[in-house]
Design a protein around this motif. Structure first.
Motif, mmCIF file in Angstrom:
data_model
loop_
_atom_site.group_PDB
_atom_site.id
_atom_site.type_symbol
_atom_site.label_atom_id
_atom_site.label_comp_id
_atom_site.label_asym_id
_atom_site.label_seq_id
_atom_site.Cartn_x
_atom_site.Cartn_y
_atom_site.Cartn_z
ATOM 1 N N ALA A 68 5.435 1.752 1.966
ATOM 2 C CA ALA A 68 5.501 2.729 0.872
ATOM 3 C C ALA A 68 6.936 3.181 0.627
ATOM 4 C CB ALA A 68 4.612 3.934 1.191
ATOM 5 N N ILE A 69 7.701 3.380 1.694
ATOM 6 C CA ILE A 69 9.088 3.825 1.539
ATOM 7 C C ILE A 69 9.920 2.745 0.864
ATOM 8 C CG2 ILE A 69 11.183 4.400 2.827
ATOM 9 C CD1 ILE A 69 9.391 5.828 4.845
ATOM 10 N N LEU A 70 9.730 1.490 1.261
ATOM 11 C CA LEU A 70 10.499 0.420 0.639
ATOM 12 C C LEU A 70 10.165 0.306 -0.849
ATOM 13 C CD1 LEU A 70 11.529 -2.931 2.098
ATOM 14 C CD2 LEU A 70 10.465 -2.940 -0.144
ATOM 15 N N LEU A 71 8.872 0.378 -1.182
ATOM 16 C CA LEU A 71 8.491 0.293 -2.594
ATOM 17 C C LEU A 71 8.988 1.506 -3.373
ATOM 18 C CD1 LEU A 71 4.876 -1.178 -2.482
ATOM 19 C CD2 LEU A 71 7.015 -2.346 -2.983
ATOM 20 N N ALA A 84 8.124 -5.400 -10.486
ATOM 21 C CA ALA A 84 9.228 -5.065 -9.572
ATOM 22 C C ALA A 84 8.763 -5.094 -8.120
ATOM 23 C CB ALA A 84 9.795 -3.692 -9.922
ATOM 24 N N ALA A 85 7.549 -4.576 -7.882
ATOM 25 C CA ALA A 85 7.001 -4.585 -6.519
ATOM 26 C C ALA A 85 6.740 -6.010 -6.055
ATOM 27 C CB ALA A 85 5.722 -3.766 -6.470
ATOM 28 N N GLY A 86 6.200 -6.842 -6.938
ATOM 29 C CA GLY A 86 5.920 -8.233 -6.583
ATOM 30 C C GLY A 86 7.188 -9.001 -6.261
ATOM 31 N N ILE A 87 8.223 -8.799 -7.048
ATOM 32 C CA ILE A 87 9.506 -9.465 -6.790
ATOM 33 C C ILE A 87 10.090 -8.987 -5.460
ATOM 34 C CG2 ILE A 87 11.893 -9.650 -7.581
ATOM 35 C CD1 ILE A 87 10.826 -9.585 -10.452
#
Length: 362
Positions: A68-71, A84-87
């Motif tokens: 969650a923090i990285l996303l 953006a999350a998928g990439i």
């Protein structure tokens, strides 16, 4: 390059390239992507993470806050769109490959390591989940920790500075990996077994290395707690309770009553997902017990299968462990070019057939 091109090539069999990341939206409030969207104050999110776990996404209730923090960070820089999350997930997987490659090279030599990474990229699970599952993100911290651990093992016979620096960095890396997934614990077990086996003639140095790793791990956790009030130990306790309660509710009875089904399914799903090429190559790597890393990986996989600590979907959750099978496969050294081509073809064709014929994405 192949770490990006091959998963994307498989992905576009089913969906357009612009739909990368939409898999996180298939089931509402299942993925930690939804938790990242709800973060407004990162420090408060970490400080109260354990309290909030019961109200998080389905996966967030069972996971530490790393994903969650990285996303959230990705969202701050590149926007919060599913694309953006998928990439970001695909990028983390691709970035993990050089670390896996260098770790394999320290274990079995340069030529075998190059073949090993190619084998890894012919695994159906790897190609499928590299851009469709958050579990691919964990391959990066796990790969970095494994690479540093190979340096720790190599430093057993070195001078004092090397003997303590590499294990200290390994402990820090293992803690960072724990913040992404509690599957770091079997990774740590494998590292510990490998160090014990490699240094069995120098027990004092083995104890020094293991104690340094443990102290560094604990110190990193303590620093994080002092800085943010986030306690990884409390997070683990809540995740364990929540996961067992959830699985018992899903199966309609005490989850461990299904022990036989679970250990068979866990092992079978992992082997099927790893692919014909890797499994066949690992079977031929019968020198497994002669190499400390291969032996450690084999023993740890047995613990994971029979230990009753995982409940299904291991073809996805154990993505970080497929490089372990690869390490076993190349333990006898490089394959001939013809054998390698055959193994790669078997894995790639299986990935294509599964992607085109399965009813669901996974």
């Amino acid at each position: 390059a192949l770490g990006v091109v091959l998963p994307v090539s498989l992905f576009v069999i089913r969906q357009g390239l612009g739909e990368l990341g939409t898999q996180f939206l298939i089931y509402p409030n299942e993925e930690v992507y939804f938790d990242a969207l709800a973060v407004d104050d990162l420090r408060a999110f970490l400080a109260h993470y354990v309290e909030r776990m019961p109200s998080l996404s389905l996966h967030g209730r069972h996971f530490p806050p790393g994903h969650a923090i990285l996303l959230y960070a990705v969202g701050q820089w590149f926007g919060t769109s599913p694309l953006a999350a998928g990439i970001a997930v695909l990028a983390c997987f691709a970035l993990a490959l050089p670390f896996v490659y260098r770790a394999l090279a320290r274990m079995h030599g340069e030529a075998a390591a190059r073949q090993g990474v190619l084998l890894l990229l012919a695994s159906p699970s790897v190609l499928d989940f590299a851009c469709t599952s958050m579990d691919a993100l964990f391959v990066l911290p796990a790969g970095i920790a494994l690479w540093l651990a190979t340096r720790s093992l190599a430093s057993l016979g070195g001078d004092s500075a090397r003997r303590f620096l590499a294990p200290a960095l390994t402990g820090c890396a293992l803690f960072v990996a724990t913040c992404f997934s509690f599957s770091t614990f079997p990774l740590g077990l494998a590292i510990g077994i490998a160090i014990v086996l490699a240094g069995r003639r120098s027990p004092r140095r083995v104890i020094e290395s293991l104690m340094t790793i443990g102290a560094s791990y604990a110190a990193t956790g303590a620093l994080l707690y002092l800085a943010t009030d986030f306690a990884i130990w409390s997070c683990l306790a809540e995740a364990k309770r929540s996961n067992f309660e959830f699985m018992s509710r899903v199966v309609g009875r005490y989850a461990h009553d299904l022990y036989g089904v679970l250990f068979y399914g866990n092992g079978a799903a992992f082997l099927i997902g790893s692919g014909l090429g890797i499994v066949a190559a690992a079977y031929t790597g019968r020198a497994v017990w002669k190499n400390p890393w291969s032996a450690a990986f084999a023993l740890t996989l047995l613990v994971m299968v029979f230990g009753g600590i995982y409940f299904m979907e291991t073809e996805r959750i154990w993505l970080f462990a497929i490089p372990w099978l690869v390490a076993i496969a190349i333990s006898r050294g490089p394959f001939t070019n013809g054998s390698l081509r055959l193994l790669l073809a078997a894995g790639l064709v299986q990935a294509l057939v599964m992607e085109t014929m399965l009813f669901t994405l996974w």
